[in-house]
Write a protein that holds these residues in place. Structure first.
Motif: not given
Length: 322
Positions: A25-33, A43-49
């Protein structure tokens, strides 16, 4: 007597299921951002979800989490604050050291290229949806049907976005795979030429259309991107930059060491002092020559690469004390 699971309660197995997906998930978010710090926050926000979700109705957790992270990242890309920061011309992707799990997956050429600084920079020209389609398709091999479900678009729309994104990204693709030994040879030649004081030696290492860009922080000009449009200008800037002076050492806080490394899949020069990374120069290679240089010294972009540098073993410096 049976009672339904409490929404928001997570046992050890449920936490472990999320943690098993964290690096992906972090590698996905890094490529997007293009930012490790923003990726970690996403990723932390996703954990809270995940914590708040009624997980009884989550049939495929990996797919659910991918959708959540992708859309949280798109919300960040669309935010007015991010648009302002990136529009003023001071934004550069955050560099990551080879071996950082946030760079994965890296099994295919497409996956490795999708995380180079050149591609991450070009992705800024894509719309958020085009960027998401490109990353999900090229780096994570999702089908257009799956991408359509994640993004709430049609399958044909996903195909059209992918076509446009590939066309725009094609200019940054070089198909070059750099290992640690090759990177050291390239960086050593670059450092030798830059240290020689002879610009013709540097120009000989560059392609005719080579370009350079710096965030200006290493020159005391933080907040403004500095661009070099010809090999001669790049060579002159590097020659001046490599000449040590008392003022430069005061700015650095001492006499840095110069190391060779692999950063975002490309050979790179790292300036370090007391196990801190002070700056990074990433070299983009085409046809065995240097086609681009990216210099990053802003400390808010070097936090994660510094942490990874301290964790890893590294080769002897090219220059012990600059």
């Amino acid at each position: 007597m049976w009672s339904p699971p409490r929404v928001g309660f997570m046992d050890t197995a449920t936490v472990a299921r999320f943690e098993a997906s964290r690096n992906r998930l972090a590698s996905l978010a890094y490529r997007l951002l293009g930012s490790a710090a923003d990726a970690e926050d996403t990723v932390q926000d996703a954990f809270l979800r995940w914590q708040a979700a009624d997980r009884e109705y989550v049939e495929v957790p990996e797919a659910w989490l991918t959708k959540i992270v992708t859309n949280l990242a798109l919300d960040r890309l669309r935010s007015a604050k991010v648009r302002r920061e990136r529009a003023v011309g001071t934004w550069m992707p955050e560099p990551l050291l080879d071996g950082d799990p946030m760079l994965g997956p890296a099994d295919t050429v497409e996956q490795r290229e999708s995380v180079t600084l050149a591609v991450l920079t070009l992705m800024e020209r894509l719309s958020p949806v085009e960027r998401a389609v490109y990353v999900l398709r090229e780096a994570f091999a999702y089908s257009h049907g799956e991408i359509a479900e994640i993004l709430g678009i049609t399958e044909s729309g996903s195909q059209q976005h992918a076509h446009r994104a590939r066309r725009r990204i094609a200019a940054a693709r070089n198909g070059t795979d750099i290992d640690r030994a090759s990177a050291r040879r390239i960086v050593e030649a670059f450092v030798d030429a830059a240290s020689s004081g002879r610009t013709e030696r540097l120009v000989a290492l560059l392609t005719d259309d080579a370009t350079g860009i710096s965030d200006g922080a290493g020159l005391g000009l933080a907040g403004k991107l500095i661009r070099y449009s010809t090999p001669e200008r790049i060579a002159a800037a590097m020659r001046a930059g490599f000449k040590p002076t008392p003022a430069k050492r005061r700015l650095a806080g001492g006499s840095p060491s110069i190391h060779a490394a692999v950063v975002n899949g490309c050979p790179a020069m790292l300036a370090t002092l007391d196990d801190r990374v002070l700056g990074v120069v990433v070299l983009e290679i085409r046809d065995d020559k240097i086609a681009g240089l990216r210099g990053i010294a802003a400390q808010d972009r070097l936090g994660r690469i510094g942490e990874e540098w301290r964790r890893q073993e590294h080769d002897a410096p090219l220059i012990e004390s600059w």
